[in-house]
Design a protein around this motif. Structure first.
Motif, PDB file in Angstrom:
ATOM      1  N   LEU A 247       0.170   8.416  -7.379  1.00 29.06           N
ATOM      2  CA  LEU A 247      -0.728   7.431  -7.967  1.00 29.06           C
ATOM      3  C   LEU A 247      -1.447   9.016  -9.215  1.00 29.06           C
ATOM      4  O   LEU A 247      -2.167  10.008  -8.549  1.00 29.06           O
ATOM      5  CB  LEU A 247      -2.298   6.997  -7.393  1.00 29.06           C
TER       6      LEU A 247
ATOM      7  N   TYR B   9      -5.351   9.454 -11.267  1.00 30.16           N
ATOM      8  CA  TYR B   9      -7.186   8.762 -11.691  1.00 30.16           C
ATOM      9  C   TYR B   9      -7.084  10.102 -12.832  1.00 30.16           C
ATOM     10  O   TYR B   9      -6.702  11.060 -12.933  1.00 30.16           O
ATOM     11  CB  TYR B   9      -7.542   9.112 -10.701  1.00 30.16           C
TER      12      TYR B   9
ATOM     13  N   PRO C  23      -2.079   0.083  -2.581  1.00 25.66           N
ATOM     14  CA  PRO C  23      -2.414   1.705  -2.178  1.00 25.66           C
ATOM     15  C   PRO C  23      -3.441   1.497  -3.359  1.00 25.66           C
ATOM     16  O   PRO C  23      -3.838   2.455  -3.330  1.00 25.66           O
ATOM     17  CB  PRO C  23      -1.511   2.068  -2.779  1.00 25.66           C
ATOM     18  N   VAL C  24      -3.915   0.750  -4.566  1.00 28.23           N
ATOM     19  CA  VAL C  24      -4.500   1.283  -5.240  1.00 28.23           C
ATOM     20  C   VAL C  24      -5.667   1.012  -4.865  1.00 28.23           C
ATOM     21  O   VAL C  24      -5.303  -0.240  -4.969  1.00 28.23           O
ATOM     22  CB  VAL C  24      -4.413   0.514  -6.832  1.00 28.23           C
ATOM     23  N   GLN C  25      -6.958   2.232  -5.421  1.00 28.92           N
ATOM     24  CA  GLN C  25      -8.444   1.858  -4.552  1.00 28.92           C
ATOM     25  C   GLN C  25      -8.883   2.322  -5.888  1.00 28.92           C
ATOM     26  O   GLN C  25      -8.767   3.467  -7.167  1.00 28.92           O
ATOM     27  CB  GLN C  25      -8.310   2.869  -4.152  1.00 28.92           C
ATOM     28  N   TYR C  26      -9.861   1.303  -6.077  1.00 28.14           N
ATOM     29  CA  TYR C  26     -10.855   0.914  -7.080  1.00 28.14           C
ATOM     30  C   TYR C  26     -11.691   2.195  -6.908  1.00 28.14           C
ATOM     31  O   TYR C  26     -13.156   1.603  -5.584  1.00 28.14           O
ATOM     32  CB  TYR C  26     -11.141  -0.246  -7.791  1.00 28.14           C
TER      33      TYR C  26
ATOM     34  N   TYR D 202       4.570   6.849  -2.254  1.00 26.64           N
ATOM     35  CA  TYR D 202       4.176   6.328  -3.752  1.00 26.64           C
ATOM     36  C   TYR D 202       2.763   7.382  -3.757  1.00 26.64           C
ATOM     37  O   TYR D 202       2.508   7.797  -3.169  1.00 26.64           O
ATOM     38  CB  TYR D 202       3.211   4.945  -2.870  1.00 26.64           C
TER      39      TYR D 202
ATOM     40  N   PHE E  62      -7.896   4.455 -12.245  1.00 23.78           N
ATOM     41  CA  PHE E  62      -6.924   4.865 -11.952  1.00 23.78           C
ATOM     42  C   PHE E  62      -5.752   4.287 -12.945  1.00 23.78           C
ATOM     43  O   PHE E  62      -6.219   3.913 -14.532  1.00 23.78           O
ATOM     44  CB  PHE E  62      -5.835   2.944 -11.158  1.00 23.78           C
TER      45      PHE E  62
END
Lengths: 113, 112
Positions: free
Chosen positions: A34, A36, B99-102, A32, A46
């Motif tokens: 991502l 940012y 999995p998304v982190q803030y 996965y 995000f």
């Protein structure tokens, strides 16, 4: 051992054109990915993500492409706007593992009017 | 919206001082993380926690410790600050299985 690499520290693009940010990874277990975006004096926010079972994910002006055989992903921004000027980080994770994100070094994108 | 709040935006400390960086999240997230960001190095993981009173070392834990006594709060402790710990510190949280982190806004720490 840099598992996620963004080889371009900076990128300059004219307003209205396409911005392409690149990211390479070495660990084939990552499943996965991502992106940012970070403005100065703020935390990363995000932007968009993609699972390894896909090769493309689109959200408005932002599209992420994944090439698993090359262990490469890219973020396309079309059309680029002045507010897109920021540092962009790619990150990778093993979903079933510790869910630790591994970040690249970042690319500073500047959109010129 | 997820909110991750870091107690200080800017801190200036002297070498040898004990420094506490506090982070609070309001989304009942199980996972919390501490990173430092340095130019050209990206974000590097210092410590993380999956649950109250649990902690795991990240990639660069030396010189740091953490505390998680409540689910919403994760503290980073510099036992004896050194000049090489001058950096931007970022706290993040995420939900178990996602999995998304803030991230919080960050604390810029200068150690003189």
């Amino acid at each position: 051992d840099q598992q996620v690499k963004q080889n371009s520290p900076s990128l300059s693009v004219q307003e209205g054109r396409i911005s392409i940010l690149n990211c390479d990874y070495t660990n084939s277990m990552f499943d996965y990915f991502l992106w940012y975006k970070k403005y100065p004096a703020e935390g990363p926010t995000f932007l968009i993500s993609i699972s390894s079972i896909k090769d493309k994910n689109e959200d408005g002006r932002f599209t992420v492409f994944l090439n698993k055989s090359a262990k490469h992903l890219s973020l396309h921004i079309v059309p680029s706007q002045p507010g897109d000027s920021a540092v962009y980080f790619c990150a990778a994770v093993i979903i079933q593992g510790a869910q630790k994100l591994v970040f690249g070094q970042g690319t500073r994108l500047t959109i010129n009017p | 919206d997820v909110k991750v709040t870091q107690s200080s935006r800017y801190l200036v400390k002297r070498t040898g001082e004990k420094v506490f960086l506090e982070c609070v999240q309001d989304m009942d997230h199980e996972n919390m993380f501490w990173y430092r960001q340095d130019p050209g190095l990206g974000l590097r993981l210092i410590y993380f926690s999956y649950d109250v009173k649990m902690k795991e070392k990240g990639d660069i834990p030396e010189g740091y410790s953490v505390s998680r006594e409540k689910k919403e709060r994760f503290s980073l402790i510099l036992e004896s600050a050194s000049t090489n710990q001058t950096s931007m510190y970022l706290c993040a949280s995420s939900s178990r299985g996602r999995p998304v982190q803030y991230f919080g806004a960050g604390t810029r720490l200068s150690v003189l």
